[in-house]
Motif scaffolding. Structure first.
Motif, PDB file in Angstrom:
ATOM      1  N   ASP A   1       0.834  -1.209   0.000  1.00 33.40           N
ATOM      2  CA  ASP A   1       0.000   0.000   0.000  1.00 33.40           C
ATOM      3  C   ASP A   1       0.864   1.253   0.000  1.00 33.40           C
ATOM      4  O   ASP A   1       0.626   2.191  -0.772  1.00 33.40           O
ATOM      5  N   ASP A   2       1.876   1.278   0.865  1.00 32.43           N
ATOM      6  CA  ASP A   2       2.765   2.441   0.942  1.00 32.43           C
ATOM      7  C   ASP A   2       3.548   2.631  -0.354  1.00 32.43           C
ATOM      8  O   ASP A   2       3.669   3.748  -0.862  1.00 32.43           O
TER       9      ASP A   2
ATOM     10  N   THR B   1       2.496   6.156  -7.311  1.00 34.63           N
ATOM     11  CA  THR B   1       1.453   6.922  -8.007  1.00 34.63           C
ATOM     12  C   THR B   1       1.432   8.387  -7.610  1.00 34.63           C
ATOM     13  O   THR B   1       0.621   9.151  -8.132  1.00 34.63           O
TER      14      THR B   1
ATOM     15  N   GLU C   1       0.629   9.614  -4.659  1.00 35.65           N
ATOM     16  CA  GLU C   1      -0.402   9.906  -3.673  1.00 35.65           C
ATOM     17  C   GLU C   1       0.176  10.316  -2.326  1.00 35.65           C
ATOM     18  O   GLU C   1      -0.542  10.827  -1.475  1.00 35.65           O
ATOM     19  N   CYS C   2       1.445  10.063  -2.115  1.00 34.63           N
ATOM     20  CA  CYS C   2       2.097  10.497  -0.887  1.00 34.63           C
ATOM     21  C   CYS C   2       3.561  10.771  -1.198  1.00 34.63           C
ATOM     22  O   CYS C   2       4.038  10.483  -2.291  1.00 34.63           O
TER      23      CYS C   2
ATOM     24  N   ALA D   1       1.352   3.910  -3.211  1.00 34.02           N
ATOM     25  CA  ALA D   1       1.038   5.327  -2.999  1.00 34.02           C
ATOM     26  C   ALA D   1       2.215   6.212  -3.388  1.00 34.02           C
ATOM     27  O   ALA D   1       2.027   7.266  -4.012  1.00 34.02           O
TER      28      ALA D   1
END
Length: 89
Positions: A48-49, A55, A57-58, A52
């Motif tokens: 998940d990390d 992409t 996202e973080c 992200a």
């Protein structure tokens, strides 16, 4: 979480999870991002990390002060004209 079938098709949101020795490997099929963990849960949390970050996202670019603390001159912190190494693909 998506499930995978054995039809060979890639499905939206498909994640592959398998064990190698003492490690669990998790792969996001669409992005190709792959991580590992000592448990299934850890491998999926790491995935998940990593997705992200992949992409956008973080994460964020480091500040000049953070670069200096790491021993990097901000003026030397440039992308350059070279393609990134294959490992980053």
């Amino acid at each position: 979480m998506a499930s995978s079938t054995q039809d060979g098709e890639i499905h939206d949101g498909e994640i592959r999870l398998w064990q190698e020795d003492d490690w669990w490997i998790a792969k996001d099929v669409e992005t190709g991002v792959t991580t590992q963990g000592e448990s299934r849960e850890a491998a999926l949390e790491n995935l998940d990390d990593a997705v992200a970050l992949h992409t956008g996202e973080c994460g964020r670019a480091p500040s000049d002060d953070e670069l200096r603390e790491a021993g990097i001159d901000p003026a030397d912190n440039v992308t350059g004209d070279q393609d990134p190494p294959d490992v980053l693909d």
